[in-house]
Scaffold this motif. Sequence first.
Motif, short mmCIF file in Angstrom:
data_model
loop_
_atom_site.label_atom_id
_atom_site.label_comp_id
_atom_site.label_asym_id
_atom_site.label_seq_id
_atom_site.Cartn_x
_atom_site.Cartn_y
_atom_site.Cartn_z
N ALA A 1 0.83 9.58 3.62
CA ALA A 1 0.55 9.33 5.03
C ALA A 1 -0.89 9.70 5.37
N ASP A 2 -1.36 10.83 4.86
CA ASP A 2 -2.74 11.25 5.12
C ASP A 2 -3.74 10.27 4.53
N ALA A 3 -3.44 9.77 3.32
CA ALA A 3 -4.35 8.84 2.65
C ALA A 3 -4.47 7.52 3.41
N MET A 4 -3.37 7.09 4.06
CA MET A 4 -3.36 5.79 4.74
C MET A 4 -3.60 5.90 6.24
N GLY A 5 -3.74 7.12 6.74
CA GLY A 5 -3.93 7.29 8.17
C GLY A 5 -2.68 6.97 8.97
N MET A 6 -1.52 7.24 8.40
CA MET A 6 -0.24 7.01 9.05
C MET A 6 0.45 8.34 9.29
N THR A 7 1.48 8.31 10.10
CA THR A 7 2.32 9.50 10.26
C THR A 7 3.33 9.55 9.13
N GLN A 8 3.86 10.73 8.88
CA GLN A 8 4.85 10.89 7.83
C GLN A 8 6.10 10.07 8.13
N SER A 9 6.51 10.03 9.40
CA SER A 9 7.69 9.26 9.76
C SER A 9 7.47 7.77 9.58
N GLN B 1 0.82 -1.20 0.00
CA GLN B 1 0.00 0.00 0.00
C GLN B 1 0.86 1.26 0.00
N VAL B 2 1.95 1.25 0.78
CA VAL B 2 2.86 2.39 0.81
C VAL B 2 3.43 2.64 -0.59
N LEU B 3 3.84 1.57 -1.25
CA LEU B 3 4.40 1.69 -2.59
C LEU B 3 3.39 2.33 -3.54
N MET B 4 2.15 1.87 -3.51
CA MET B 4 1.12 2.37 -4.40
C MET B 4 0.79 3.83 -4.12
#
Length: 318
Positions: A37-45, A22-25
Motif C-alpha cells: 500500500a505504501d509503495a503504491m500510494g494506496m490505503t491498506q484497506s 500492480q497490486v499482484l506484483m
Amino acid sequence: MPAASTVLLNRLLARGKFRHAQVLMELAELGSVQRAADAMGMTQSSVTQSLAYLEQLLEVQLFHRHARGVRPTEACLDLLPVARQIVAGLGAGAEAVAARQHQGQGVVRLVASGAAINGFLLPALAAFGERHPQVGVQLQELERDDLLLQVSSGQVDLAVCRQPAVVPSGWRFDAVAGDHLVVVCGPHNPLAGRRLRSWKTLSEATWLLPPVDSIARVRFEEVAAGFPRPAATYPVVTRSLSTLVWLLRNKPVLALLPYRSMAAWLGQGLLSTVAMDTGFSLEPVGVLQPEQGTRAAPVLLARWLLSAAAEVPPGGGV
C-alpha cells in the motif's frame, strides 16, 4: 466447476483493472499488504479490497495469509509474468504518448544486442540525441532469439544487432560494423598488449568461459582441444557484460569474446587485448528495419545510424 479460460478472459476484459496487475506484483515482491500500500500510494484497506476482488474474479486464491504478511500461491506465480508484461507495456505506452506530446516527432522503440550497444550504438545515439532532441528513443537490450521475437512480432521499430541467419519477413538488414573474436584481459594482465603468433603461450592461462550456446564458446573449445592439458577455467559463466568486465579487470583471467561486445571498455583503456589474430570472424553488426510502412522517427534514426557507419572504428586485438 472451474471456470473456462474464455470465461476468465471475458471477466478480466470487462471488469479487470490495470491496478490489479500492480497490486499482484507489489504484494508478491514485498510480502506485506502495508508495504505494498505504501509503495503504491494506496490505503491498506484498498489493497486488501483489490486483492479480494481479483481473487473473486478469477475464482482462485492468489496469496497465503500468515502472521508476517502474504506469500504468493502457485496460481499467483503463474500470473506474475503476465502482470509484469502488462505493467511494462503500459509504461512503454505512457512514454510513447508523452514523447509524442512533448517532443513533436514521436518516439522510436529500439532493441539492440550488447555487441551493438557497446560496439557502435552508444556514441551514435548520443550524437543523434544532440542533433534531434525532438525524437525520443526507448532502448531495450536483448539477445538473439528474444530480440528477433520482438522484431517479428512488430513490438519494435528498429533493431541493431548481429546479422541474423534468417532476416524476418518484411525487414531488411544493413551491415554497419564487422566483428571478430579477440582475447580480452585486464589492462594490468602480463599478457595485455603482448603480440603472439600462436595459442601455445595462452594454454597455461585461466579462462572465463562464454555461455555454452555462444559461438565464442564453440571456438574456444576448438582452440582448447589443442592445448597440452585441459584449460584452467574460472568458476563463473555469465552473459552479464558488467560481470565479465569486473572479473577481467580484477582477476588474472582471459576470455575469448566478440570485439564489439567489449569495444566500449577497450576504447576507454579499461580492458586490453592480447595482440594476436584469432582467425575467428563473426557476422557483422547492423540495422534491422522494416521495408515499408515505417513512421518518420524510426526512418530518421535508421538513416542516422547507417550514415554513422563510416565513423565506426575498426576492430582491434590483432
